[in-house]
Design a protein around this motif. Sequence first.
Motif, PDB file in Angstrom:
ATOM      1  N   THR A  13       5.708 -27.587   2.549  1.00 58.52           N
ATOM      2  CA  THR A  13       5.771 -28.229   3.826  1.00 58.52           C
ATOM      3  C   THR A  13       5.184 -27.459   5.049  1.00 58.52           C
ATOM      4  O   THR A  13       4.167 -28.122   5.830  1.00 58.52           O
ATOM      5  N   ALA A  14       5.420 -26.194   5.247  1.00 56.01           N
ATOM      6  CA  ALA A  14       5.136 -25.541   6.593  1.00 56.01           C
ATOM      7  C   ALA A  14       3.611 -25.261   6.231  1.00 56.01           C
ATOM      8  O   ALA A  14       2.986 -25.373   7.449  1.00 56.01           O
ATOM      9  N   PHE A  15       3.152 -25.021   5.192  1.00 55.91           N
ATOM     10  CA  PHE A  15       1.760 -24.529   5.027  1.00 55.91           C
ATOM     11  C   PHE A  15       0.648 -25.578   4.214  1.00 55.91           C
ATOM     12  O   PHE A  15      -0.364 -25.373   4.025  1.00 55.91           O
ATOM     13  N   GLU A  16       1.460 -26.933   3.835  1.00 50.92           N
ATOM     14  CA  GLU A  16       0.497 -27.596   3.206  1.00 50.92           C
ATOM     15  C   GLU A  16      -0.071 -27.071   2.073  1.00 50.92           C
ATOM     16  O   GLU A  16      -1.454 -27.107   1.755  1.00 50.92           O
ATOM     17  N   ILE A  17       0.524 -26.329   1.243  1.00 52.91           N
ATOM     18  CA  ILE A  17       0.120 -25.803  -0.111  1.00 52.91           C
ATOM     19  C   ILE A  17       0.491 -26.385  -1.392  1.00 52.91           C
ATOM     20  O   ILE A  17       1.461 -27.248  -1.092  1.00 52.91           O
ATOM     21  N   THR A  18       0.125 -25.884  -2.294  1.00 47.32           N
ATOM     22  CA  THR A  18       0.438 -26.177  -3.761  1.00 47.32           C
ATOM     23  C   THR A  18       1.464 -25.337  -4.394  1.00 47.32           C
ATOM     24  O   THR A  18       1.697 -23.900  -4.043  1.00 47.32           O
ATOM     25  N   GLN A  19       2.315 -25.527  -5.192  1.00 46.69           N
ATOM     26  CA  GLN A  19       3.339 -24.651  -5.749  1.00 46.69           C
ATOM     27  C   GLN A  19       2.883 -23.869  -6.546  1.00 46.69           C
ATOM     28  O   GLN A  19       3.377 -22.358  -6.506  1.00 46.69           O
ATOM     29  N   GLU A  20       1.496 -23.742  -7.084  1.00 46.15           N
ATOM     30  CA  GLU A  20       0.938 -22.676  -7.852  1.00 46.15           C
ATOM     31  C   GLU A  20       0.365 -21.571  -7.031  1.00 46.15           C
ATOM     32  O   GLU A  20       0.142 -20.597  -7.363  1.00 46.15           O
ATOM     33  N   GLN A  21       0.330 -21.797  -5.588  1.00 44.09           N
ATOM     34  CA  GLN A  21       0.103 -20.670  -4.752  1.00 44.09           C
ATOM     35  C   GLN A  21       1.138 -19.920  -4.439  1.00 44.09           C
ATOM     36  O   GLN A  21       1.124 -18.597  -4.164  1.00 44.09           O
ATOM     37  N   LEU A  22       2.297 -20.239  -4.868  1.00 40.48           N
ATOM     38  CA  LEU A  22       3.389 -19.345  -4.473  1.00 40.48           C
ATOM     39  C   LEU A  22       3.899 -18.449  -5.674  1.00 40.48           C
ATOM     40  O   LEU A  22       4.222 -18.472  -6.659  1.00 40.48           O
ATOM     41  N   LYS A  23       3.378 -17.370  -5.207  1.00 43.30           N
ATOM     42  CA  LYS A  23       3.759 -16.056  -5.897  1.00 43.30           C
ATOM     43  C   LYS A  23       4.417 -15.148  -4.892  1.00 43.30           C
ATOM     44  O   LYS A  23       4.261 -15.099  -3.915  1.00 43.30           O
ATOM     45  N   ASP A  24       4.907 -13.849  -5.558  1.00 41.05           N
ATOM     46  CA  ASP A  24       5.647 -12.917  -4.839  1.00 41.05           C
ATOM     47  C   ASP A  24       4.732 -12.233  -3.783  1.00 41.05           C
ATOM     48  O   ASP A  24       5.217 -11.738  -2.819  1.00 41.05           O
ATOM     49  N   GLU A  25       3.403 -12.130  -4.322  1.00 42.31           N
ATOM     50  CA  GLU A  25       2.411 -11.482  -3.293  1.00 42.31           C
ATOM     51  C   GLU A  25       2.020 -12.392  -2.333  1.00 42.31           C
ATOM     52  O   GLU A  25       1.184 -11.894  -1.319  1.00 42.31           O
ATOM     53  N   PHE A  26       2.101 -13.685  -2.106  1.00 48.29           N
ATOM     54  CA  PHE A  26       1.792 -14.712  -1.177  1.00 48.29           C
ATOM     55  C   PHE A  26       2.398 -14.012   0.148  1.00 48.29           C
ATOM     56  O   PHE A  26       3.411 -14.128   0.259  1.00 48.29           O
ATOM     57  N   SER A  27       1.454 -13.862   1.037  1.00 52.06           N
ATOM     58  CA  SER A  27       2.108 -13.012   2.146  1.00 52.06           C
ATOM     59  C   SER A  27       1.209 -13.675   3.692  1.00 52.06           C
ATOM     60  O   SER A  27       0.418 -14.410   3.464  1.00 52.06           O
ATOM     61  N   TYR A  28       1.770 -13.169   4.463  1.00 52.59           N
ATOM     62  CA  TYR A  28       1.554 -13.457   5.915  1.00 52.59           C
ATOM     63  C   TYR A  28      -0.105 -13.472   6.373  1.00 52.59           C
ATOM     64  O   TYR A  28      -0.604 -12.269   5.687  1.00 52.59           O
ATOM     65  N   GLN A  29      -0.600 -14.390   6.673  1.00 52.34           N
ATOM     66  CA  GLN A  29      -2.146 -14.575   6.934  1.00 52.34           C
ATOM     67  C   GLN A  29      -3.067 -14.092   5.784  1.00 52.34           C
ATOM     68  O   GLN A  29      -4.275 -14.342   5.476  1.00 52.34           O
ATOM     69  N   ASP A  30      -2.310 -14.831   4.430  1.00 53.03           N
ATOM     70  CA  ASP A  30      -3.315 -14.919   3.358  1.00 53.03           C
ATOM     71  C   ASP A  30      -3.815 -16.091   3.286  1.00 53.03           C
ATOM     72  O   ASP A  30      -4.949 -16.173   2.773  1.00 53.03           O
ATOM     73  N   ILE A  31      -3.415 -17.078   4.126  1.00 53.13           N
ATOM     74  CA  ILE A  31      -3.995 -18.668   4.356  1.00 53.13           C
ATOM     75  C   ILE A  31      -3.944 -18.517   6.025  1.00 53.13           C
ATOM     76  O   ILE A  31      -3.262 -18.182   6.705  1.00 53.13           O
ATOM     77  N   PRO A  32      -5.039 -19.272   6.512  1.00 56.04           N
ATOM     78  CA  PRO A  32      -5.307 -19.723   7.946  1.00 56.04           C
ATOM     79  C   PRO A  32      -3.699 -20.327   8.531  1.00 56.04           C
ATOM     80  O   PRO A  32      -3.457 -19.856   9.485  1.00 56.04           O
ATOM     81  N   ALA A  33      -2.954 -21.096   7.749  1.00 53.67           N
ATOM     82  CA  ALA A  33      -1.917 -21.776   8.273  1.00 53.67           C
ATOM     83  C   ALA A  33      -0.910 -20.712   8.524  1.00 53.67           C
ATOM     84  O   ALA A  33      -0.115 -20.924   9.336  1.00 53.67           O
ATOM     85  N   TRP A  34      -0.664 -19.630   7.899  1.00 48.11           N
ATOM     86  CA  TRP A  34       0.450 -18.815   7.870  1.00 48.11           C
ATOM     87  C   TRP A  34      -0.003 -17.754   9.212  1.00 48.11           C
ATOM     88  O   TRP A  34      -0.147 -16.645   8.864  1.00 48.11           O
ATOM     89  N   ASP A  35       0.121 -18.394  10.387  1.00 46.42           N
ATOM     90  CA  ASP A  35      -0.108 -17.768  11.512  1.00 46.42           C
ATOM     91  C   ASP A  35       1.085 -17.444  12.201  1.00 46.42           C
ATOM     92  O   ASP A  35       2.190 -17.960  11.545  1.00 46.42           O
ATOM     93  N   SER A  36       1.097 -16.830  13.593  1.00 47.92           N
ATOM     94  CA  SER A  36       2.383 -16.907  14.273  1.00 47.92           C
ATOM     95  C   SER A  36       3.130 -18.216  14.582  1.00 47.92           C
ATOM     96  O   SER A  36       4.353 -18.536  14.211  1.00 47.92           O
ATOM     97  N   VAL A  37       2.490 -19.488  14.965  1.00 46.50           N
ATOM     98  CA  VAL A  37       3.097 -20.585  14.755  1.00 46.50           C
ATOM     99  C   VAL A  37       3.181 -21.344  13.375  1.00 46.50           C
ATOM    100  O   VAL A  37       4.566 -21.628  13.300  1.00 46.50           O
TER     101      VAL A  37
END
Length: 80
Positions: A13-37
């Motif tokens: 919901t927060a990042f408008e991504i798919t479940q397949e993208q969710l891995k333990d390594e998925f981290s801050y700023q890996d995608i543009p949507a995971w910025d401070s906001v």
Amino acid sequence: MSNLDKYNEAFITAFEITQEQLKDEFSYQDIPAWDSVGHMGLIAELEDAFDIMLEMEDIIEFSSYGEGKNILAKYSVEIS
């Protein structure tokens, strides 16, 4: 809904991504949507989903999908 489902849904919901993208390594700023906001949007989703209030230190340290699981464990939220 399991805790893992709630956890994943918060990220989706927060990042408008798919479940397949969710891995333990998925981290801050890996995608543009995971910025401070986006980060604060994720925190709000998690706090609502688990009816908790994260401490500022934990919000700052919440740097990846995997680390988030460890942080939520401090609040008696087990993600497995």
